[in-house]
Design a protein around this motif. Structure first.
Motif, PDB file in Angstrom:
ATOM      1  N   ALA A   1       3.327  -0.262   0.699  1.00 20.20           N
ATOM      2  CA  ALA A   1       2.240  -1.168   1.071  1.00 20.20           C
ATOM      3  C   ALA A   1       2.063  -1.103   2.582  1.00 20.20           C
ATOM      4  CB  ALA A   1       2.576  -2.606   0.643  1.00 20.20           C
ATOM      5  N   PRO A   2       0.922  -1.549   3.104  1.00 19.95           N
ATOM      6  CA  PRO A   2       0.790  -1.619   4.565  1.00 19.95           C
ATOM      7  C   PRO A   2       1.939  -2.423   5.173  1.00 19.95           C
ATOM      8  CG  PRO A   2      -1.336  -1.980   3.523  1.00 19.95           C
ATOM      9  CD  PRO A   2      -0.323  -1.962   2.412  1.00 19.95           C
TER      10      PRO A   2
ATOM     11  N   THR B   1       2.199  -6.341   5.447  1.00 23.41           N
ATOM     12  CA  THR B   1       2.071  -7.163   4.243  1.00 23.41           C
ATOM     13  C   THR B   1       3.135  -8.263   4.268  1.00 23.41           C
ATOM     14  OG1 THR B   1       1.264  -5.253   2.995  1.00 23.41           O
ATOM     15  CG2 THR B   1       2.061  -7.127   1.718  1.00 23.41           C
TER      16      THR B   1
ATOM     17  N   VAL C   1       4.923 -11.397  -0.514  1.00 29.13           N
ATOM     18  CA  VAL C   1       4.120 -10.526  -1.363  1.00 29.13           C
ATOM     19  C   VAL C   1       4.879  -9.240  -1.669  1.00 29.13           C
ATOM     20  CG1 VAL C   1       1.973  -9.194  -1.515  1.00 29.13           C
ATOM     21  CG2 VAL C   1       1.943 -11.513  -0.558  1.00 29.13           C
ATOM     22  N   ILE C   2       5.522  -8.671  -0.652  1.00 22.75           N
ATOM     23  CA  ILE C   2       6.359  -7.490  -0.878  1.00 22.75           C
ATOM     24  C   ILE C   2       7.422  -7.795  -1.923  1.00 22.75           C
ATOM     25  CG2 ILE C   2       8.099  -5.970   0.169  1.00 22.75           C
ATOM     26  CD1 ILE C   2       5.395  -5.182   1.113  1.00 22.75           C
TER      27      ILE C   2
ATOM     28  N   THR D   1      -6.128  -3.572   4.688  1.00 26.07           N
ATOM     29  CA  THR D   1      -5.775  -4.976   4.886  1.00 26.07           C
ATOM     30  C   THR D   1      -4.393  -5.238   4.287  1.00 26.07           C
ATOM     31  OG1 THR D   1      -8.105  -5.627   4.753  1.00 26.07           O
ATOM     32  CG2 THR D   1      -6.455  -7.361   4.430  1.00 26.07           C
ATOM     33  N   PRO D   2      -3.458  -5.765   5.064  1.00 22.97           N
ATOM     34  CA  PRO D   2      -2.073  -5.930   4.574  1.00 22.97           C
ATOM     35  C   PRO D   2      -1.890  -7.190   3.728  1.00 22.97           C
ATOM     36  CG  PRO D   2      -2.209  -6.638   6.842  1.00 22.97           C
ATOM     37  CD  PRO D   2      -3.580  -6.137   6.491  1.00 22.97           C
ATOM     38  N   ASP D   3      -2.529  -7.218   2.567  1.00 25.09           N
ATOM     39  CA  ASP D   3      -2.446  -8.384   1.704  1.00 25.09           C
ATOM     40  C   ASP D   3      -1.809  -8.078   0.348  1.00 25.09           C
ATOM     41  OD1 ASP D   3      -4.440  -6.853   0.568  1.00 25.09           O
ATOM     42  OD2 ASP D   3      -6.044  -8.321   0.867  1.00 25.09           O
ATOM     43  N   GLY D   4      -1.355  -6.823   0.160  1.00 27.43           N
ATOM     44  CA  GLY D   4      -0.715  -6.448  -1.091  1.00 27.43           C
ATOM     45  C   GLY D   4      -1.665  -5.952  -2.156  1.00 27.43           C
ATOM     46  N   TYR D   5      -2.958  -5.997  -1.883  1.00 19.75           N
ATOM     47  CA  TYR D   5      -3.922  -5.597  -2.897  1.00 19.75           C
ATOM     48  C   TYR D   5      -4.307  -4.116  -2.815  1.00 19.75           C
ATOM     49  CZ  TYR D   5      -4.312 -10.400  -4.402  1.00 19.75           C
ATOM     50  OH  TYR D   5      -4.015 -11.647  -4.912  1.00 19.75           O
ATOM     51  N   THR D   6      -3.816  -3.431  -1.807  1.00 22.46           N
ATOM     52  CA  THR D   6      -3.978  -1.980  -1.712  1.00 22.46           C
ATOM     53  C   THR D   6      -2.594  -1.377  -1.556  1.00 22.46           C
ATOM     54  OG1 THR D   6      -6.123  -2.225  -0.613  1.00 22.46           O
ATOM     55  CG2 THR D   6      -5.071  -0.071  -0.504  1.00 22.46           C
ATOM     56  N   LEU D   7      -2.167  -0.607  -2.564  1.00 22.98           N
ATOM     57  CA  LEU D   7      -0.839  -0.004  -2.577  1.00 22.98           C
ATOM     58  C   LEU D   7      -0.965   1.515  -2.574  1.00 22.98           C
ATOM     59  CD1 LEU D   7       0.800  -2.264  -5.316  1.00 22.98           C
ATOM     60  CD2 LEU D   7       0.911  -2.557  -2.826  1.00 22.98           C
TER      61      LEU D   7
END
Length: 323
Positions: free
Chosen positions: A257-258, A261, A265-266, A82-88
């Protein structure tokens, strides 16, 4: 006039929403994926980065080691997250070449580089060729002579086919006309363990994981893949100065990141990465692990990443299909 006012109001609202997203992120724990088992270069750099981000953001940033397929499994998991910044993703330089390696071998890539957005570079060091201290090999000339005298018998470990520990050894083999035995593992940590256990004869590694073992006397460095000699390894010659101009390879570690994102957030993560690079505890951890800090972001990282990716793709195409 009324229409222009409405459009202007919408633009202001969108800008305000983006600003709020940047200011509020993060509001919960993040995951930082390292696509290899513990002990390799991405893990050695990733852990102090995660610890510094926890101090900056006051939220947990656990490391998730997701190894396999020379890093492709972990890389793909973040590319499709999920491109929300919570998975890097704390990625190695091999991230850029693995999709091309899949194509060379007739497979569909599990991800493509454009599915991941580069945020910040933290280190970029040349690989170092090491042998056990018990080995009679003390110079690169002796190493090459031994490998030529024993074709197919001098073995080296790596983090997997086409990994950042495999490609530099393939470069050297091609340049010096060597036939060596490649022994792939699931990551740099296991590859290093295999060398320390005497299961293989040598290893090309980033300086961080091997530095403690060089200091302890367990391993002996005999050459590096840099354009200039490496800080902390000044007595070790480069392969370029030994007559192999095409043997240049860097293991860099960078945060991604995805790709989808949101830009605010980036930007928030990029701003935090700058604080990480100046964090005293992070700097001490990097020095202790033998890693040189090389922080770049924005256009500087984009340019570095693009140039390196192009070079690595050429190497993979020359290496060809691996049965």
């Amino acid at each position: 006039m009324k229409r222009r006012v409405l459009i202007g109001s919408a633009a202001v609202a969108a800008f305000a929403g983006a600003a709020r997203a940047q200011e509020s992120f993060p509001t919960r724990p993040l995951s930082m994926v390292v696509a290899f088992p513990p002990g390799g270069q991405a893990d050695v750099v990733g852990r102090p980065v995660a610890a510094a981000l926890e101090r900056i953001w006051r939220v947990a940033v656990p490391i998730v080691n997701r190894g396999g397929a020379a890093g492709a499994i972990g890389n793909a998991s973040v590319a499709r997250a999920t491109p929300d910044g919570y998975t890097l993703l704390m990625a190695l330089s091999s991230m850029a070449l693995l999709p091309e390696a899949a194509r060379v071998n007739g497979r569909e890539p599990t991800y493509t580089p454009d599915m991941l957005a580069p945020i910040a570079l933290f280190s970029a060091d040349p690989t170092v060729l090491v042998v056990p201290s018990a080995s009679p090999i003390r110079t690169i000339e002796q190493f090459i002579a031994d490998a030529k005298a024993r074709p197919g018998q001098v073995s080296y470990s790596s983090a997997g086919n086409y990994s950042a520990l495999h490609v530099p050894m393939a470069q050297l083999s091609q340049a010096a006309g060597l036939d060596m035995l490649h022994v792939p593992f699931q990551g740099g940590g296991p590859a290093l363990t295999a060398l320390l256990a005497g299961q293989v004869n040598c290893l090309a590694s980033g300086p961080g994981p091997i530095a403690p073992h060089v200091r302890s006397g367990a391993l002996r460095p005999i050459a590096t893949w840099g354009r200039t000699r490496l800080a902390g390894f000044e007595e070790v010659p480069t392969l370029i100065e030994k007559g192999f101009p095409d043997c240049e390879f860097y293991i860099w570690v960078g945060l991604f990141a995805p790709a989808a994102t949101p830009a605010p957030v980036i930007a928030r993560i990029r701003d935090a990465s700058r604080l990480v690079s100046a964090d005293p505890e992070f700097r001490r951890a990097m020095e202790a692990s033998g890693n040189t800090i090389d922080h770049r972001d924005g256009e500087a990282f984009q340019r570095f990443y693009g140039e390196d990716a192009a070079r690595l793709v050429r190497v993979v195409r020359a290496l060809g299909k691996i049965e």
